[in-house]
Scaffold this motif. Structure first.
Motif, short mmCIF file in Angstrom:
data_model
loop_
_atom_site.label_atom_id
_atom_site.label_comp_id
_atom_site.label_asym_id
_atom_site.label_seq_id
_atom_site.Cartn_x
_atom_site.Cartn_y
_atom_site.Cartn_z
N THR A 32 2.88 -62.55 63.20
CA THR A 32 2.12 -63.43 62.32
C THR A 32 0.66 -63.50 62.75
O THR A 32 -0.24 -63.65 61.89
CB THR A 32 2.72 -64.85 62.32
N SER A 33 0.39 -63.36 64.03
CA SER A 33 -0.99 -63.44 64.51
C SER A 33 -1.84 -62.26 64.01
O SER A 33 -3.07 -62.34 64.05
CB SER A 33 -1.01 -63.46 66.04
N PHE A 34 -1.19 -61.20 63.54
CA PHE A 34 -1.92 -60.03 63.01
C PHE A 34 -1.97 -60.02 61.48
O PHE A 34 -2.41 -59.05 60.90
CB PHE A 34 -1.27 -58.74 63.50
N GLU A 39 -1.61 -63.85 53.58
CA GLU A 39 -0.27 -63.33 53.83
C GLU A 39 0.53 -64.26 54.74
O GLU A 39 1.74 -64.43 54.55
CB GLU A 39 -0.34 -61.94 54.45
N SER A 40 -0.11 -64.85 55.72
CA SER A 40 0.60 -65.74 56.64
C SER A 40 1.11 -66.99 55.94
O SER A 40 2.09 -67.61 56.37
CB SER A 40 -0.32 -66.14 57.79
N ALA A 42 1.82 -67.07 52.48
CA ALA A 42 2.65 -66.75 51.31
C ALA A 42 3.82 -65.84 51.61
O ALA A 42 4.88 -65.95 51.00
CB ALA A 42 1.78 -66.12 50.22
N SER A 43 3.67 -64.92 52.56
CA SER A 43 4.70 -63.92 52.81
C SER A 43 5.76 -64.43 53.78
O SER A 43 5.46 -65.12 54.75
CB SER A 43 4.06 -62.64 53.38
N SER A 44 7.01 -64.08 53.50
CA SER A 44 8.12 -64.43 54.39
C SER A 44 8.55 -63.24 55.25
O SER A 44 9.52 -63.33 56.01
CB SER A 44 9.31 -64.92 53.57
N SER A 45 7.84 -62.13 55.12
CA SER A 45 8.16 -60.92 55.89
C SER A 45 7.69 -61.07 57.33
O SER A 45 6.64 -61.68 57.60
CB SER A 45 7.49 -59.71 55.25
N ILE A 46 8.47 -60.53 58.26
CA ILE A 46 8.08 -60.60 59.67
C ILE A 46 6.90 -59.68 59.94
O ILE A 46 5.91 -60.08 60.56
CB ILE A 46 9.27 -60.25 60.57
N LEU A 47 6.99 -58.44 59.49
CA LEU A 47 5.93 -57.47 59.72
C LEU A 47 4.78 -57.70 58.74
O LEU A 47 5.01 -57.93 57.55
CB LEU A 47 6.46 -56.05 59.57
N PRO A 48 3.54 -57.66 59.21
CA PRO A 48 2.39 -57.80 58.30
C PRO A 48 2.21 -56.54 57.46
O PRO A 48 2.41 -55.42 57.93
CB PRO A 48 1.21 -58.01 59.25
N ALA A 50 -0.70 -55.75 56.10
CA ALA A 50 -2.03 -55.24 56.49
C ALA A 50 -2.40 -55.84 57.84
O ALA A 50 -2.64 -57.05 57.94
CB ALA A 50 -3.07 -55.60 55.43
N TRP A 51 -2.39 -55.02 58.88
CA TRP A 51 -2.68 -55.49 60.23
C TRP A 51 -4.17 -55.81 60.37
O TRP A 51 -5.02 -55.06 59.89
CB TRP A 51 -2.27 -54.44 61.26
#
Length: 276
Positions: A32-34, A39-40, A42-48, A50-51
Motif C-alpha cells: 500500500t505504501s507504493f 488507488e490506496s 479505492a482499490s482493494s487489490s494488494i498489489l499496486p 502503478a508503483w
C-alpha cells in the motif's frame, strides 16, 4: 517420499498458513505504501497497479509538518540510551543481590518481587508530576530517565545467577582478579544471552511506547517516531492511507533489523533456560 517427511508435511503446511496470516498485514502495509492516493483509497487489490515512490519522497520532504528524520533521531537516541541503562543497571543490581553481602538483601528482593505486580501505568502520573515540578518536560530527560532500570530484568538475571555455579568466580579470585574484572570477564559472557534478550525486549518497549512520550513532550521536534506517526494519522494525512503506510514502514524497519540481529541470542537464552 520418506515416512518422516510425510508425517511432518501437515505440520509444515499448517505452519506455513499461520505464517502467511501473520505476515499478511505487513505485506499489505508495504504494498500500500507504493500506491497512489486514489488507488490506496479505492482499490482493494494488494498489489499496486502503478508503483510509485511519491509517498516516501513526500514524507522526507515534509520537514516542517512531519520531520520524520528528527523523530527517528529522537527515537534512536532515547531507545539506545534507555536500553543501555536498563541492561547496565539491572546487571549490577542482580549481581549485587546474588553474590554480594548487601545489607537488607531479603527486604530488597521482596521489594523487587512486589514491584513486578505493580502495573506501569500506575506510576505515570507521579513521574509526570515530578518532571513537571522540576521543569524538565519537553526534553530528553523525562524520555530517558524512567527507563534506567527494570525490575523484570533484575528478576531474570538474579534467578540466572543464583543457579550458576561459583567455581569460575572463585578461581578468578584466586588468580587475583578484582570484582569488576570478574563481572566483566566471567559473569557477563555467561549472562550475555539473557542480557541481549532483556535488551531486545527493552528496545522494543521503548521504541513502541506512545503514552509516556505523549505526556511529556509538546513540541514537534521532541516527538518520537510512534508519536509522530500518530500525529500524521490524526492530522491532514488521515485521508492519505498510502502515506500513512509509508511512514509506518519507515518506522518498522529499525525494530525489524534489531530483532533479526539479536534473534540468535534470544533463542540461545530460551534454550539455556530450558536446559537448566
Amino acid at each position: 517420499m520418506k515416512r518422516s517427511t510425510r508425517k511432518s508435511l501437515p505440520i509444515l503446511i499448517v505452519a506455513t498458513i499461520i505464517a502467511i496470516l501473520f505476515l499478511l498485514p505487513l505485506i499489505w502495509m508495504i504494498f500500500t505504501s507504493f500506491k497512489t492516493l486514489s488507488e490506496s483509497m479505492a482499490s482493494s487489490s494488494i498489489l499496486p497497479s502503478a508503483w510509485t515512490l511519491e509517498n516516501y519522497v513526500g514524507i522526507f520532504s515534509s520537514v516542517t509538518d512531519a520531520p520524520i528524520l528528527r523523530w527517528l533521531f529522537n527515537t534512536a537516541f532515547i531507545t539506545a540510551a534507555g536500553t543501555v541503562l536498563v541492561v547496565f543497571v539491572d546487571i549490577l543490581a542482580a549481581y549485587s543481590l546474588a553474590r554480594l553481602n548487601v545489607p537488607g538483601k531479603k527486604v530488597i528482593l521482596g521489594m523487587v518481587f512486589a514491584a513486578l505486580a505493580i502495573p506501569g501505568i500506575v506510576t505515570l502520573f507521579p513521574a509526570f508530576y515530578m518532571f513537571k515540578t522540576a521543569g524538565l518536560l519537553d526534553s530528553y530527560v523525562p524520555l530517558i530517565l524512567p527507563y534506567t532500570a527494570s525490575t523484570m530484568g533484575v528478576f531474570l538475571i538474579y534467578n540466572f545467577l543464583i543457579s550458576f555455579p561459583k567455581d569460575l568466580e572463585e578461581a578468578a579470585y584466586i588468580d587475583g582478579a578484582s570484582q569488576w574484572q570478574i563481572l566483566y570477564h566471567v559473569i557477563f559472557p555467561t549472562i550475555k544471552p539473557v542480557a541481549m534478550t532483556l535488551g531486545v525486549i527493552t528496545f522494543l518497549g521503548i521504541y513502541n511506547d506512545f503514552l509516556w512520550p505523549s505526556l511529556v513532550t509538546n513540541s514537534n521536534d521532541m516527538k518520537t517516531i510512534t508519536l509522530g506517526i500518530a500525529t500524521l494519522i490524526q492530522g491532514a494525512n488521515f485521508v492519505n492511507p498510502a502515506k500513512m503506510m509509508a511512514s509506518t514502514v519507515i518506522a518498522t524497519i529499525p525494530a525489524i533489523i534489531v530483532f533479526l540481529i539479536a534473534n540468535k541470542y534470544i533463542v540461545k537464552s530460551v534454550t539455556n533456560t530450558g536446559i537448566k
